[in-house]
Design an enzyme around this catalytic site. Structure first.
Site, PDB file in Angstrom:
ATOM      1  N   LYS A  66       0.745  -1.135  -0.075  1.00 18.01           N
ATOM      2  CA  LYS A  66      -0.042   0.077   0.097  1.00 18.01           C
ATOM      3  C   LYS A  66       0.952   1.377  -0.141  1.00 18.01           C
ATOM      4  O   LYS A  66       0.681   2.276  -0.732  1.00 18.01           O
ATOM      5  CB  LYS A  66      -0.820   0.087   1.174  1.00 18.01           C
ATOM      6  CG  LYS A  66      -1.952   0.823   1.014  1.00 18.01           C
ATOM      7  CD  LYS A  66      -2.858   0.982   2.468  1.00 18.01           C
ATOM      8  CE  LYS A  66      -3.535  -0.278   2.920  1.00 18.01           C
ATOM      9  NZ  LYS A  66      -4.426  -0.129   3.865  1.00 18.01           N
ATOM     10  N   LYS A  78       2.167  -3.575  10.998  1.00 20.59           N
ATOM     11  CA  LYS A  78       0.671  -3.728  11.547  1.00 20.59           C
ATOM     12  C   LYS A  78       0.683  -4.258  13.041  1.00 20.59           C
ATOM     13  O   LYS A  78       1.750  -5.316  13.438  1.00 20.59           O
ATOM     14  CB  LYS A  78      -0.116  -4.550  10.635  1.00 20.59           C
ATOM     15  CG  LYS A  78      -1.456  -4.403  10.716  1.00 20.59           C
ATOM     16  CD  LYS A  78      -1.930  -3.218   9.885  1.00 20.59           C
ATOM     17  CE  LYS A  78      -3.440  -2.866   9.655  1.00 20.59           C
ATOM     18  NZ  LYS A  78      -3.578  -1.901   8.642  1.00 20.59           N
ATOM     19  N   SER A 144      -9.165   9.562   9.961  1.00 19.22           N
ATOM     20  CA  SER A 144      -8.524   8.794   8.638  1.00 19.22           C
ATOM     21  C   SER A 144      -9.481   8.117   7.781  1.00 19.22           C
ATOM     22  O   SER A 144      -9.184   7.906   6.724  1.00 19.22           O
ATOM     23  CB  SER A 144      -7.252   8.137   8.956  1.00 19.22           C
ATOM     24  OG  SER A 144      -7.763   7.059   9.521  1.00 19.22           O
ATOM     25  N   LYS A 181     -16.873   3.056  10.162  1.00 20.31           N
ATOM     26  CA  LYS A 181     -16.265   4.266   9.859  1.00 20.31           C
ATOM     27  C   LYS A 181     -16.128   4.571   8.415  1.00 20.31           C
ATOM     28  O   LYS A 181     -16.377   5.376   7.935  1.00 20.31           O
ATOM     29  CB  LYS A 181     -14.961   4.223  10.413  1.00 20.31           C
ATOM     30  CG  LYS A 181     -14.742   4.177  12.165  1.00 20.31           C
ATOM     31  CD  LYS A 181     -13.425   4.682  12.613  1.00 20.31           C
ATOM     32  CE  LYS A 181     -12.260   3.571  12.511  1.00 20.31           C
ATOM     33  NZ  LYS A 181     -12.489   2.320  12.966  1.00 20.31           N
ATOM     34  N   VAL A 182     -15.700   3.541   7.617  1.00 20.26           N
ATOM     35  CA  VAL A 182     -15.672   3.719   6.199  1.00 20.26           C
ATOM     36  C   VAL A 182     -16.731   3.490   5.574  1.00 20.26           C
ATOM     37  O   VAL A 182     -17.390   4.216   4.715  1.00 20.26           O
ATOM     38  CB  VAL A 182     -14.258   2.880   5.529  1.00 20.26           C
ATOM     39  CG1 VAL A 182     -14.127   3.261   4.154  1.00 20.26           C
ATOM     40  CG2 VAL A 182     -13.111   3.089   6.152  1.00 20.26           C
ATOM     41  N   ASP A 201     -24.629  -5.449   8.423  1.00 21.75           N
ATOM     42  CA  ASP A 201     -23.870  -5.066   9.250  1.00 21.75           C
ATOM     43  C   ASP A 201     -24.047  -6.150  10.392  1.00 21.75           C
ATOM     44  O   ASP A 201     -25.342  -6.186  10.611  1.00 21.75           O
ATOM     45  CB  ASP A 201     -23.784  -3.780   9.710  1.00 21.75           C
ATOM     46  CG  ASP A 201     -22.395  -3.370  10.348  1.00 21.75           C
ATOM     47  OD1 ASP A 201     -22.330  -3.976  11.500  1.00 21.75           O
ATOM     48  OD2 ASP A 201     -21.530  -2.741   9.984  1.00 21.75           O
ATOM     49  N   SER A 263     -13.132  -1.194   0.930  1.00 27.72           N
ATOM     50  CA  SER A 263     -12.012  -0.685   1.921  1.00 27.72           C
ATOM     51  C   SER A 263     -11.280  -1.958   2.608  1.00 27.72           C
ATOM     52  O   SER A 263     -10.339  -1.816   3.172  1.00 27.72           O
ATOM     53  CB  SER A 263     -12.421   0.270   3.019  1.00 27.72           C
ATOM     54  OG  SER A 263     -13.278  -0.244   3.989  1.00 27.72           O
TER      55      SER A 263
HETATM   56  N1  LIG Z   1     -10.466   3.290   8.713  1.00 22.33           N
HETATM   57  C1  LIG Z   1      -9.627   3.505   7.884  1.00 22.33           C
HETATM   58  O1  LIG Z   1      -8.956   4.286   7.373  1.00 22.33           O
HETATM   59  C2  LIG Z   1      -9.049   2.133   7.053  1.00 22.33           C
HETATM   60  C3  LIG Z   1      -9.932   0.987   7.203  1.00 22.33           C
HETATM   61  N2  LIG Z   1      -9.282  -0.203   6.387  1.00 22.33           N
HETATM   62  C4  LIG Z   1      -9.980  -1.345   6.420  1.00 22.33           C
HETATM   63  O2  LIG Z   1     -11.375  -1.235   6.188  1.00 22.33           O
HETATM   64  C5  LIG Z   1     -12.237  -2.037   6.930  1.00 22.33           C
HETATM   65  C6  LIG Z   1     -13.182  -1.553   7.772  1.00 22.33           C
HETATM   66  O3  LIG Z   1     -12.660  -0.244   8.458  1.00 22.33           O
HETATM   67  P1  LIG Z   1     -13.349   0.438   9.357  1.00 22.33           P
HETATM   68  O4  LIG Z   1     -14.511   1.149   8.847  1.00 22.33           O
HETATM   69  O5  LIG Z   1     -12.328   1.427  10.054  1.00 22.33           O
HETATM   70  O6  LIG Z   1     -13.880  -0.417  10.800  1.00 22.33           O
HETATM   71  P2  LIG Z   1     -14.917  -0.197  11.679  1.00 22.33           P
HETATM   72  O7  LIG Z   1     -14.521  -1.157  12.717  1.00 22.33           O
HETATM   73  O8  LIG Z   1     -15.282   1.142  12.034  1.00 22.33           O
HETATM   74  O9  LIG Z   1     -16.302  -0.925  10.782  1.00 22.33           O
HETATM   75  C7  LIG Z   1     -16.233  -2.292  10.577  1.00 22.33           C
HETATM   76  C8  LIG Z   1     -17.779  -2.520  10.359  1.00 22.33           C
HETATM   77  O10 LIG Z   1     -17.943  -3.610   9.817  1.00 22.33           O
HETATM   78  C9  LIG Z   1     -18.996  -4.580  10.767  1.00 22.33           C
HETATM   79  N3  LIG Z   1     -18.693  -5.850  10.476  1.00 22.33           N
HETATM   80  C10 LIG Z   1     -17.748  -6.727  11.445  1.00 22.33           C
HETATM   81  N4  LIG Z   1     -17.878  -8.106  10.849  1.00 22.33           N
HETATM   82  C11 LIG Z   1     -19.046  -8.113  10.068  1.00 22.33           C
HETATM   83  C12 LIG Z   1     -19.554  -9.066   9.081  1.00 22.33           C
HETATM   84  N5  LIG Z   1     -19.183 -10.322   9.217  1.00 22.33           N
HETATM   85  N6  LIG Z   1     -20.457  -8.798   8.265  1.00 22.33           N
HETATM   86  C13 LIG Z   1     -20.962  -7.558   8.318  1.00 22.33           C
HETATM   87  N7  LIG Z   1     -20.311  -6.445   8.901  1.00 22.33           N
HETATM   88  C14 LIG Z   1     -19.445  -6.866   9.794  1.00 22.33           C
HETATM   89  C15 LIG Z   1     -18.632  -3.838  12.151  1.00 22.33           C
HETATM   90  O11 LIG Z   1     -19.796  -4.100  12.742  1.00 22.33           O
HETATM   91  C16 LIG Z   1     -18.351  -2.354  11.817  1.00 22.33           C
HETATM   92  O12 LIG Z   1     -19.634  -1.742  11.799  1.00 22.33           O
HETATM   93  C17 LIG Z   1     -11.252  -2.738   7.673  1.00 22.33           C
HETATM   94  O13 LIG Z   1     -11.099  -4.002   7.000  1.00 22.33           O
HETATM   95  C18 LIG Z   1     -10.115  -1.888   7.966  1.00 22.33           C
HETATM   96  O14 LIG Z   1      -8.857  -2.494   8.066  1.00 22.33           O
HETATM   97  C19 LIG Z   1      -8.447  -0.012   5.477  1.00 22.33           C
HETATM   98  C20 LIG Z   1      -7.791   1.148   5.267  1.00 22.33           C
HETATM   99  C21 LIG Z   1      -7.918   2.335   5.859  1.00 22.33           C
HETATM  100  O1  LIG Z   2      -0.969   3.672   8.807  1.00 21.91           O
HETATM  101  C1  LIG Z   2      -1.878   3.685   9.583  1.00 21.91           C
HETATM  102  O2  LIG Z   2      -1.871   3.996  10.975  1.00 21.91           O
HETATM  103  C2  LIG Z   2      -3.301   3.701   9.080  1.00 21.91           C
HETATM  104  C3  LIG Z   2      -3.361   3.138   7.715  1.00 21.91           C
HETATM  105  C4  LIG Z   2      -3.522   1.544   8.093  1.00 21.91           C
HETATM  106  O3  LIG Z   2      -3.280   0.946   8.711  1.00 21.91           O
HETATM  107  C5  LIG Z   2      -4.337   0.993   6.803  1.00 21.91           C
HETATM  108  O4  LIG Z   2      -4.402   1.484   5.911  1.00 21.91           O
HETATM  109  O5  LIG Z   2      -4.635  -0.125   7.057  1.00 21.91           O
END
Ligand SMILES: NC(=O)C1=CN([C@@H]2O[C@H](COP(=O)(O)OP(=O)(O)OC[C@H]3O[C@@H](n4cnc5c(N)ncnc54)[C@H](O)[C@@H]3O)[C@@H](O)[C@H]2O)C=CC1
Ligand SMILES: O=C(O)CCC(=O)C(=O)O
Length: 369
Positions: A66, A78, A144, A181-182, A201, A263
């Site tokens: 990445k 990580k 982020s 979040k995303v 979700d 994402s």
């Molecule tokens: N937050 C960021 O800036 C970044 C996030 N990511 C990746 O994107 C993904 C989401 O990240 P976030 O939104 O930050 O995480 P988050 O923890 O805020 O949201 C994840 C969501 O997925 C739901 N979830 C979990 N298991 C599930 C399932 N089996 N079926 C349906 N929903 C389910 C959760 O309840 C939660 O609402 C992760 O894989 C993370 O590693 C990648 C790059 C950056």
């Molecule tokens: O580098 C970080 O702290 C956030 C970005 C990250 O972990 C990711 O893109 O999965």
């Protein structure tokens, strides 16, 4: 498999065990050719140490790629904390993690990932300067997931451009897994553009919040589906925004979407699933290309936050993805293979330059302390 065989391609793996705070964590540093490692910290109730280790190893490798693809001068790392983010978080636990991070003397910077929030790292930051993605009131660049969601939208646009010759997003149907979040922000943008959604979700509050937001936006084209049903719905693109490994033999069998752009980190259970998608004519946007917005923002903090720089670099995801799609098509290879080749060539060039000039003097830039 023997432990050392498993970590063969990683530079360093740190096992953190602090019974006083309950911290059980693994820090994996994959590759620091481009600069000190960076990568967020995930908290998850892994069933076994093995599961946690596998996740840390795969996620940190993904971060190396990445960083290369996003043109960020960092390497891949990580952290995973073994624990339940709802029940097991304490300030002491994150301070303890901060001490472990600090012991790496600038070889690794961390911030948030699934299960952790910028506020958790306000505790960790008391023990180390090697934290990114802090809240703005603590000098960080804030949430982020905003640029990450923007990057996913650029990814969807580039995918629509490739499939339909137009980068419009509002005239399509999307199936979104995960409204955290995303995923929530991606859903909001798509609804605002007029798109139709299928969503799922495991957290019902997240679904309620989206339905409420859909009403505010005035677009009620949201259908809620449960669990695995999300794979089989008729959508133009599947948007995975929850866990990794969701693209596997079972799901590819039932997937009806024409594209996958989301994402979630490590969406493919294995790289050979990229070939299976190609065979099935499903266009896959390599996860580490489209989800780089967060990385771009947090790594930018080390030069002093600058929103315009972040927006410009996040926008570049659109052209990178178009190029990866074009190369895959020209070479008749999967899109993940095309993305991997693009990154591996860049790392090789840098490796040669590093050994030519004095590599050990990294980082070259003035990192804020
Ligand atoms: N937050 C960021 O800036 C970044 C996030 N990511 C990746 O994107 C993904 C989401 O990240 P976030 O939104 O930050 O995480 P988050 O923890 O805020 O949201 C994840 C969501 O997925 C739901 N979830 C979990 N298991 C599930 C399932 N089996 N079926 C349906 N929903 C389910 C959760 O309840 C939660 O609402 C992760 O894989 C993370 O590693 C990648 C790059 C950056
Ligand atoms: O580098 C970080 O702290 C956030 C970005 C990250 O972990 C990711 O893109 O999965």
């Amino acid at each position: 498999m023997d432990f050392f065989q498993k970590i063969y391609n990683h530079e360093q793996v740190v096992i953190c065990n602090d019974p006083k705070t309950g911290l059980k964590a693994i820090i994996a540093i994959h590759n620091t050719t481009l600069g000190p490692a960076t990568g967020g910290c995930r908290m998850y109730p892994y069933q076994t140490f093995e599961h946690a280790l596998n996740d840390a190893l795969r996620l940190s490798k993904g971060m190396t790629y990445k960083c290369v693809a996003a043109d960020v001068d960092f390497g891949g790392g990580k952290t995973v904390i073994i624990g339940d983010p709802v029940k097991d978080k304490t300030p002491e636990l994150f301070r303890s993690l901060g001490q472990y991070i600090d012991s790496l003397n600038g070889r690794y910077y961390t911030g948030t990932d699934m299960g952790t929030t910028p506020e958790d790292f306000v505790h960790a930051m008391k023990e180390t300067n090697c934290i990114v993605g802090l809240p703005e009131e603590y000098g960080g660049s804030g949430d982020s997931s905003i640029p990450t969601a923007q990057g996913v939208i650029y990814g969807i646009r580039a995918t629509n451009e490739t499939l339909y010759g137009s980068n419009e997003i509002g005239d399509k149907t999307y199936s979104i897994q995960g409204l955290g979040k995303v995923g929530f922000k991606v859903a909001e943008t798509l609804l605002e553009a007029g798109a139709s959604l299928y969503v799922t979700d495991i957290n019902l509050e997240a679904i309620d919040a989206l339905l409420k937001r859909a009403k505010e936006i005035g677009n009620l084209s949201v259908k809620v589906v449960s669990g695995n049903d999300i794979y089989a719905v008729e959508a133009d693109a599947f948007v995975p925004c929850a866990l990794g490994g969701v693209i596997n033999d079972d799901t590819i069998e039932v997937l009806k979407a024409k594209a996958i752009v989301g994402s979630a980190n490590n969406q493919l259970l294995d790289d050979n699933h990229g070939d299976l998608l190609k065979k099935k004519n499903i266009l896959y946007a390599p996860d580490y290309i489209v989800n780089a917005g967060g990385l771009i923002q947090v790594s930018d903090e080390l030069y002093g936050p600058n929103k315009n720089r972040v927006i410009r670099k996040t926008k570049a995801i659109y052209n990178s993805l178009l190029e990866i799609y074009r190369n895959a098509d020209n070479k008749n290879i999967s899109t993940i293979e095309s993305a991997n080749q693009f990154c591996e060539q860049k790392i090789e060039v840098r490796k040669n330059r590093n050994s030519f000039f004095s590599h050990h003097k990294r980082p070259k830039w003035e990192i804020r302390h």
